[in-house]
Write an enzyme that holds these catalytic residues in place. Sequence first.
Site, PDB file in Angstrom:
ATOM      1  CE  LYS A 224      -0.975  -0.069   5.006  1.00  0.00           C
ATOM      2  NZ  LYS A 224      -0.190  -1.274   5.316  1.00  0.00           N
TER       3      LYS A 224
ATOM      4  NE  ARG B 131      -0.512   2.436  12.988  1.00  0.00           N
ATOM      5  CZ  ARG B 131       0.227   1.752  12.134  1.00  0.00           C
ATOM      6  NH1 ARG B 131      -0.128   0.544  11.768  1.00  0.00           N
ATOM      7  NH2 ARG B 131       1.334   2.273  11.638  1.00  0.00           N
TER       8      ARG B 131
ATOM      9  NE  ARG C 215       9.540  -5.758   2.209  1.00  0.00           N
ATOM     10  CZ  ARG C 215       8.682  -4.980   2.856  1.00  0.00           C
ATOM     11  NH1 ARG C 215       8.970  -4.569   4.078  1.00  0.00           N
ATOM     12  NH2 ARG C 215       7.545  -4.636   2.300  1.00  0.00           N
TER      13      ARG C 215
ATOM     14  NE  ARG D 121      14.224  -3.350   6.631  1.00  0.00           N
ATOM     15  CZ  ARG D 121      13.740  -2.494   5.743  1.00  0.00           C
ATOM     16  NH1 ARG D 121      14.223  -1.279   5.660  1.00  0.00           N
ATOM     17  NH2 ARG D 121      12.771  -2.843   4.919  1.00  0.00           N
TER      18      ARG D 121
ATOM     19  NE  ARG E 111       5.122  -5.026  10.836  1.00  0.00           N
ATOM     20  CZ  ARG E 111       5.745  -4.593   9.752  1.00  0.00           C
ATOM     21  NH1 ARG E 111       6.810  -5.223   9.295  1.00  0.00           N
ATOM     22  NH2 ARG E 111       5.318  -3.527   9.110  1.00  0.00           N
TER      23      ARG E 111
END
Length: 213
Positions: free
Chosen positions: A13, A88, A127, A160, A171
């Site tokens: 997004k 949120r 990633r 990370r 998450r």
Amino acid sequence: MKIIMLGAPGAGKGTQAEMISEKYNLPHISTGDIFRANIKNGTELGKEAKGYMDKGLLVPDELTVRILLDRVAKEDCKNGYILDGFPRNIPQAEVLDAELNKLGDKIDAAIDIEVPDESIIKRMIGRRACVSCGATYHLENVPPKKEGICDKCGDKLILRDDDREETVKNRLNVYHEQTQPLIDFYQRKGVLKSLDGTKDMMDVFQEITEILA
């Protein structure tokens, strides 16, 4: 044109918000950025937010909305804006709605980028980020020329903490519990537009431009 971007972490997004921002010349506003800006500039709102953050507490919804409304009152937002990472949860959405209503305003579109959890996990654990310049890569989609080494500055690439599988799963759980109910909220208001985020990035963007036309 006032747009809210919805979707799980890693759904893309933020990337789509940047592209919408460029095409329509609308500010791309993320709550993280405006929090940091207010704290850095020592504003009253920033000091208030910092007081909570220094104690390890979440910034209350009411203060978050006040910081956001202060940002969207700026001159560059007069023709609209794109909200990324806000609201949120339902309480934030309700406060935002009530405040916009007072101004005779409303959200025009809530764009939901849908991607299955397993695809997001695969995307995010692939990633890699440069420890020096912050450049990002993906082992499958955008690999560095030399494994583990940044193309731009030659320093090493790392996974990370935010992109570790356990963190990503946590998450996603938080997203499903707190943020996903927003999809029903904006659907009831008749402004929700859901898109298949597993498609090519440019195909998703093309669909968004058709929605906003």
